[in-house]
Scaffold this motif. Structure first.
Motif, PDB file in Angstrom:
ATOM      1  N   ASP A 101       0.800  -1.086  -0.015  1.00 21.68           N
ATOM      2  CA  ASP A 101       0.225   0.053  -0.379  1.00 21.68           C
ATOM      3  C   ASP A 101       0.985   0.986  -0.043  1.00 21.68           C
ATOM      4  OD1 ASP A 101      -2.334  -1.373  -0.265  1.00 21.68           O
ATOM      5  OD2 ASP A 101      -3.138  -0.599   1.886  1.00 21.68           O
ATOM      6  N   VAL A 102       1.913   1.502   0.864  1.00 19.38           N
ATOM      7  CA  VAL A 102       2.435   2.399   0.389  1.00 19.38           C
ATOM      8  C   VAL A 102       3.787   2.576  -0.076  1.00 19.38           C
ATOM      9  CG1 VAL A 102       1.864   2.884   3.172  1.00 19.38           C
ATOM     10  CG2 VAL A 102       4.651   1.199   2.680  1.00 19.38           C
ATOM     11  N   VAL A 103       4.381   1.656  -0.660  1.00 25.07           N
ATOM     12  CA  VAL A 103       5.741   1.696  -1.947  1.00 25.07           C
ATOM     13  C   VAL A 103       5.150   2.235  -3.470  1.00 25.07           C
ATOM     14  CG1 VAL A 103       6.716   0.309  -0.638  1.00 25.07           C
ATOM     15  CG2 VAL A 103       5.071  -1.154  -2.910  1.00 25.07           C
ATOM     16  N   THR A 104       6.320   3.049  -4.020  1.00 17.88           N
ATOM     17  CA  THR A 104       5.676   3.330  -5.204  1.00 17.88           C
ATOM     18  C   THR A 104       5.754   2.490  -6.132  1.00 17.88           C
ATOM     19  OG1 THR A 104       7.483   5.340  -4.912  1.00 17.88           O
ATOM     20  CG2 THR A 104       6.726   5.085  -6.789  1.00 17.88           C
ATOM     21  N   TYR A 105       6.699   1.079  -5.760  1.00 15.34           N
ATOM     22  CA  TYR A 105       6.811  -0.043  -7.049  1.00 15.34           C
ATOM     23  C   TYR A 105       7.053  -1.093  -6.824  1.00 15.34           C
ATOM     24  CZ  TYR A 105       7.854   3.315 -10.317  1.00 15.34           C
ATOM     25  OH  TYR A 105       8.015   4.830 -10.835  1.00 15.34           O
ATOM     26  N   LEU A 106       5.795  -1.947  -6.747  1.00 16.35           N
ATOM     27  CA  LEU A 106       6.288  -3.599  -6.626  1.00 16.35           C
ATOM     28  C   LEU A 106       7.696  -4.423  -7.917  1.00 16.35           C
ATOM     29  CD1 LEU A 106       2.368  -3.670  -5.850  1.00 16.35           C
ATOM     30  CD2 LEU A 106       4.117  -3.792  -4.340  1.00 16.35           C
ATOM     31  N   VAL A 107       7.698  -5.078  -7.829  1.00 18.82           N
ATOM     32  CA  VAL A 107       8.829  -5.132  -8.594  1.00 18.82           C
ATOM     33  C   VAL A 107       9.002  -6.994  -7.899  1.00 18.82           C
ATOM     34  CG1 VAL A 107      11.437  -5.671  -9.641  1.00 18.82           C
ATOM     35  CG2 VAL A 107      10.676  -3.797  -8.730  1.00 18.82           C
ATOM     36  N   GLY A 108       8.069  -8.019  -9.066  1.00 24.33           N
ATOM     37  CA  GLY A 108       8.380  -9.161  -9.040  1.00 24.33           C
ATOM     38  C   GLY A 108       9.710  -9.734  -9.769  1.00 24.33           C
ATOM     39  N   VAL A 109      10.412 -10.201  -8.597  1.00 20.51           N
ATOM     40  CA  VAL A 109      11.767 -11.465  -9.896  1.00 20.51           C
ATOM     41  C   VAL A 109      11.385 -12.834  -9.921  1.00 20.51           C
ATOM     42  CG1 VAL A 109      13.577 -12.333  -9.624  1.00 20.51           C
ATOM     43  CG2 VAL A 109      13.390  -9.404  -8.671  1.00 20.51           C
ATOM     44  N   ALA A 110      10.606 -13.490 -11.192  1.00 22.70           N
ATOM     45  CA  ALA A 110      10.339 -14.869 -11.331  1.00 22.70           C
ATOM     46  C   ALA A 110      11.584 -15.229 -11.687  1.00 22.70           C
ATOM     47  CB  ALA A 110       9.383 -14.610 -12.481  1.00 22.70           C
ATOM     48  N   GLU A 111      11.632 -17.218 -10.907  1.00 23.01           N
ATOM     49  CA  GLU A 111      11.485 -17.969 -12.001  1.00 23.01           C
ATOM     50  C   GLU A 111      11.329 -18.829 -11.970  1.00 23.01           C
ATOM     51  OE1 GLU A 111      15.636 -17.390 -11.030  1.00 23.01           O
ATOM     52  OE2 GLU A 111      15.235 -15.757  -9.591  1.00 23.01           O
ATOM     53  N   LYS A 112      12.473 -19.620 -13.080  1.00 22.34           N
ATOM     54  CA  LYS A 112      12.271 -20.508 -13.489  1.00 22.34           C
ATOM     55  C   LYS A 112      10.937 -21.571 -13.416  1.00 22.34           C
ATOM     56  CE  LYS A 112      16.170 -21.286 -17.227  1.00 22.34           C
ATOM     57  NZ  LYS A 112      16.852 -21.386 -17.199  1.00 22.34           N
ATOM     58  N   GLU A 113      11.338 -21.996 -11.719  1.00 13.03           N
ATOM     59  CA  GLU A 113      10.880 -22.669 -10.936  1.00 13.03           C
ATOM     60  C   GLU A 113       9.846 -22.176 -10.394  1.00 13.03           C
ATOM     61  OE1 GLU A 113      11.193 -25.851 -10.946  1.00 13.03           O
ATOM     62  OE2 GLU A 113      13.009 -26.355 -12.286  1.00 13.03           O
ATOM     63  N   PRO A 114       8.811 -22.513  -9.767  1.00  9.80           N
ATOM     64  CA  PRO A 114       7.947 -21.731  -8.789  1.00  9.80           C
ATOM     65  C   PRO A 114       8.663 -20.912  -7.695  1.00  9.80           C
ATOM     66  CG  PRO A 114       6.785 -24.249  -9.682  1.00  9.80           C
ATOM     67  CD  PRO A 114       8.400 -23.598  -9.306  1.00  9.80           C
ATOM     68  N   SER A 115       7.693 -20.172  -7.617  1.00  5.73           N
ATOM     69  CA  SER A 115       8.301 -18.930  -6.537  1.00  5.73           C
ATOM     70  C   SER A 115       7.353 -19.472  -5.466  1.00  5.73           C
ATOM     71  CB  SER A 115       8.157 -17.475  -7.216  1.00  5.73           C
ATOM     72  OG  SER A 115       7.039 -17.018  -7.393  1.00  5.73           O
ATOM     73  N   ASP A 116       8.483 -18.749  -3.663  1.00  7.99           N
ATOM     74  CA  ASP A 116       7.245 -18.590  -2.915  1.00  7.99           C
ATOM     75  C   ASP A 116       6.815 -17.499  -2.983  1.00  7.99           C
ATOM     76  OD1 ASP A 116       9.018 -20.609  -2.219  1.00  7.99           O
ATOM     77  OD2 ASP A 116      10.167 -19.303  -1.344  1.00  7.99           O
ATOM     78  N   PHE A 117       6.173 -16.235  -3.987  1.00  7.10           N
ATOM     79  CA  PHE A 117       5.343 -15.209  -4.104  1.00  7.10           C
ATOM     80  C   PHE A 117       4.701 -15.438  -4.347  1.00  7.10           C
ATOM     81  CE2 PHE A 117       8.042 -13.828  -6.858  1.00  7.10           C
ATOM     82  CZ  PHE A 117       7.397 -12.862  -8.366  1.00  7.10           C
ATOM     83  N   LEU A 118       3.944 -16.790  -4.471  1.00  8.53           N
ATOM     84  CA  LEU A 118       3.058 -16.855  -5.622  1.00  8.53           C
ATOM     85  C   LEU A 118       1.811 -16.762  -5.109  1.00  8.53           C
ATOM     86  CD1 LEU A 118       3.277 -21.131  -5.944  1.00  8.53           C
ATOM     87  CD2 LEU A 118       3.466 -18.738  -8.227  1.00  8.53           C
ATOM     88  N   VAL A 119       1.371 -15.906  -4.344  1.00  6.08           N
ATOM     89  CA  VAL A 119       0.122 -15.670  -3.379  1.00  6.08           C
ATOM     90  C   VAL A 119       0.162 -14.269  -4.246  1.00  6.08           C
ATOM     91  CG1 VAL A 119      -1.309 -15.035  -1.591  1.00  6.08           C
ATOM     92  CG2 VAL A 119      -0.390 -17.456  -1.991  1.00  6.08           C
ATOM     93  N   GLU A 120       1.471 -13.645  -3.543  1.00  8.58           N
ATOM     94  CA  GLU A 120       1.238 -12.252  -4.110  1.00  8.58           C
ATOM     95  C   GLU A 120       1.463 -12.448  -5.314  1.00  8.58           C
ATOM     96  OE1 GLU A 120       3.493 -13.825  -1.893  1.00  8.58           O
ATOM     97  OE2 GLU A 120       3.447 -12.912  -0.204  1.00  8.58           O
ATOM     98  N   GLN A 121       1.934 -12.634  -6.038  1.00 13.22           N
ATOM     99  CA  GLN A 121       1.679 -12.664  -7.793  1.00 13.22           C
ATOM    100  C   GLN A 121       0.319 -12.513  -7.921  1.00 13.22           C
ATOM    101  OE1 GLN A 121       4.090 -15.639 -10.419  1.00 13.22           O
ATOM    102  NE2 GLN A 121       5.094 -14.964  -8.726  1.00 13.22           N
ATOM    103  N   GLY A 122      -0.941 -13.076  -7.497  1.00 18.40           N
ATOM    104  CA  GLY A 122      -2.253 -12.885  -7.303  1.00 18.40           C
ATOM    105  C   GLY A 122      -3.008 -12.005  -7.408  1.00 18.40           C
ATOM    106  N   LEU A 123      -1.940 -11.652  -6.101  1.00 17.75           N
ATOM    107  CA  LEU A 123      -3.307  -9.864  -5.870  1.00 17.75           C
ATOM    108  C   LEU A 123      -2.205  -8.697  -6.950  1.00 17.75           C
ATOM    109  CD1 LEU A 123      -1.780 -10.715  -1.885  1.00 17.75           C
ATOM    110  CD2 LEU A 123      -4.182  -9.732  -3.300  1.00 17.75           C
ATOM    111  N   LEU A 124      -0.570  -8.954  -7.687  1.00 16.76           N
ATOM    112  CA  LEU A 124      -0.654  -7.726  -8.399  1.00 16.76           C
ATOM    113  C   LEU A 124      -1.014  -8.230  -9.553  1.00 16.76           C
ATOM    114  CD1 LEU A 124       3.498  -8.498  -8.249  1.00 16.76           C
ATOM    115  CD2 LEU A 124       2.562  -7.017  -6.871  1.00 16.76           C
TER     116      LEU A 124
END
Length: 138
Positions: free
Chosen positions: A101-124
């Motif tokens: 909510d408070v940051v300017t940018y959200l930056v996801g670094v996606a790898e070839k394998e499933p990442s640990d931020f899958l739920v957050e990717q859905g929110l993005l």
């Protein structure tokens, strides 16, 4: 930087309060979360802030740290990872949303394998306000 942290801006506290009211948590948990958010002083002291998400496994975290390092080289920018905000959070989604909510940018670094931020990717993707400030790197 002075020993006393700068006060948390009112809009950050309001956002945190709104989100915390939706969940049933203890007063101690509430205080811990607000204290953790007070560590985000550089977010609102910088023109641009980058919340960098990705996989924390050994090899991927090296690349994640490289992204944080490169973004922090920009003038008046502050980049950080979720683990940089201390505290024992029972609900990582709540933590993610409060920070996002408070940051300017959200930056996801996606790898070839499933990442640990899958739920957050859905929110993005599924949240208009997050999608508009999101960037994904491969």
């Amino acid at each position: 930087m002075p020993d006393d942290p700068a006060p948390v801006p009112e809009e950050v506290l309001t956002s945190a309060k709104d989100r915390l009211e939706e969940a049933e948590i203890s007063l101690a948990d509430n205080e811990e979360i607000l204290h953790a958010l007070s560590e985000l002083t550089p977010v609102y002291e910088s023109d641009r802030s980058y919340f960098v998400l990705g996989n924390y496994d050994r090899e991927p975290i090296r690349r994640l740290n490289l992204v944080v390092d490169r973004l922090n080289r920009r003038q008046d920018a502050y980049a950080f990872r979720m683990v940089d905000i201390r505290g024992e959070w029972d609900n990582s989604i709540q933590k993610f949303c409060l920070i996002a909510d408070v940051v300017t940018y959200l930056v996801g670094v996606a790898e070839k394998e499933p990442s640990d931020f899958l739920v957050e990717q859905g929110l993005l993707v599924g949240t208009t306000e997050y999608f508009s400030k999101s960037h994904v790197l491969k």
